[in-house]
Design an enzyme around this catalytic site. Structure first.
Site: not given
Length: 397
Positions: A375, A37, A195
């Site tokens: 995210g 990063r 999921k």
């Protein structure tokens, strides 16, 4: 994608530049163990310094929740930042309880303390946003990975002083725009993971935007179950069968082809090198677990990639952490990389497991763009507005 200003649109000479970056990097014994990063944002910081800006770097680290916790200080990051920049970096401690006085001249760089030491950071507190804005003349956001958060350092400050996208932010926004907002069609999306329930918004948005959707990983088991196939002891959300059928119906109405496995690699236990066999999806044994896609399914995915001009990828196709159940992920990734290198495919991928899977396949560097944003990348795929990006767009042009 709405327009936003970049470093090309501002004269940095003599300006105090508040630059928001992501320095939430792994640290062990006060040493940064992964500089990925830092390396991504170093070009923006170097450009600001080279163009005569006085650089004031702000970032968060971990979750101190408004308290001064020494173990969550950004001080250990300063040396790694200095090495990446090839330029001195001075660390400035502050508990953010009052406006810090920062002495920084053009061509100099200071790293401020963890913005989350102030309780107002995560609340997007107006007073703290004003404090951050008081540090400089202009604001540069180079932290796309934090752009999904409406915090003082990502959104609030951008509304108070002229705001610009840094080079890493600019590259990310351009790559994402090319992938879904103005893509070269046909567009294929590969979505894997465990999921369906965690990727409902993602799947719901993609089937309306892409021409073909490959579903892999354990979530494919839920879709197979919804179609009436037995999945043995495989990980599957059987209570999500109606939702899976609804997604497939929406895809059909939108003209999106859903590509599901036609065969699978099945084992009786979840461990590396467990004895396994290839079965058609209509013949999965009752005591078996689907751990990867079979060769016929891999061929279908390769063909779908061949038909596409743009690829968006999130999530592995099987239990890639364990050999030989990484075969489908590696094969599809290698094929996408080959097409990308041949300039026949624009490939954009992101998400923690996805980056790990592409690194495992040794092809991450061959993709057009690989996002490390996590995210923020997922929320963008879901079609959500990212506050940190919206704040840049809203700045007076």
């Amino acid at each position: 994608m709405a327009s936003f200003r970049t470093l090309d649109d501002v004269n940095l000479k003599g300006k105090r530049v508040v630059c928001r970056v992501d320095l939430n990097v792994p640290v062990a014994n006060s040493v940064v163990t992964d500089t990925t990063r830092i390396d991504r944002v170093a070009p923006t910081m170097r450009e600001i310094l080279n163009k005569g800006g006085a650089l004031i770097v702000i970032a968060h680290f971990d979750r101190p929740k408004g308290k001064v916790i020494p173990e969550m200080s950004l001080k250990p990051i300063a040396s790694a930042l200095e090495k990446a920049l090839g330029h001195p970096v001075r660390f400035v401690f502050t508990d953010w309880q009052s406006q810090p006085k920062v002495d920084v001249k053009p061509g100099e760089c200071v790293l401020m303390e963890n913005t989350r030491y102030h309780a107002g950071e995560e609340k997007n507190d107006a007073a703290f946003s004003k404090m951050l804005a008081g540090l400089g003349d202009i604001y540069v956001n180079d932290a796309f990975s934090a752009a999904h958060r409406a915090h003082s350092s990502t959104e609030g400050v951008a509304k108070l002083i002229p705001a610009y996208a840094g080079r890493a932010m600019e590259a990310e926004l351009k790559a994402l725009g090319a992938a879904l907002e103005a893509p070269k069609r046909p567009v294929i999306a590969i979505v894997g993971g465990a999921k369906v329930s965690t990727k409902l918004d993602l799947l719901g948005n993609l089937v309306k935007k892409v021409d073909a959707l490959v579903i892999g990983g354990a979530m494919a088991n839920t879709f197979l179950y919804a179609q009436g196939h037995g999945v043995g002891k495989s990980l599957a959300e059987t209570d999500m069968a109606d939702t899976a059928r609804s997604i497939m119906k929406t895809a059909e109405e939108s003209g999106c082809a859903v590509i599901l496995p036609v065969d699978a690699i099945v084992a009786n236990e979840f461990k590396a090198h467990a004895q396994s066999h290839d079965y058609g999806v209509d013949a999965i044994p009752a005591n078996g677990m689907i751990l990867d896609l079979g060769p016929l399914s891999i061929d279908r995915i390769r063909s779908a990639i061949d038909d596409a001009h743009t690829l968006v990828w999130n999530g592995p196709l099987g239990a890639f952490e364990m050999e030989p159940f990484d075969a489908a992920t590696v094969a599809a990734a290698a094929h996408a990389a080959e097409r990308t290198k041949a300039k026949k495919l624009i490939s954009v991928a992101g998400g923690g497991d996805t980056v790990a899977a592409l690194n495992h396949a040794k092809v991450a560097h061959d993709f057009t763009y690989v996002s490390t944003a996590g995210g923020a990348f997922l929320e963008w795929l879901e079609g959500k507005t990212l506050p940190g990006v919206k704040a840049l767009e809203e700045t007076e042009k």
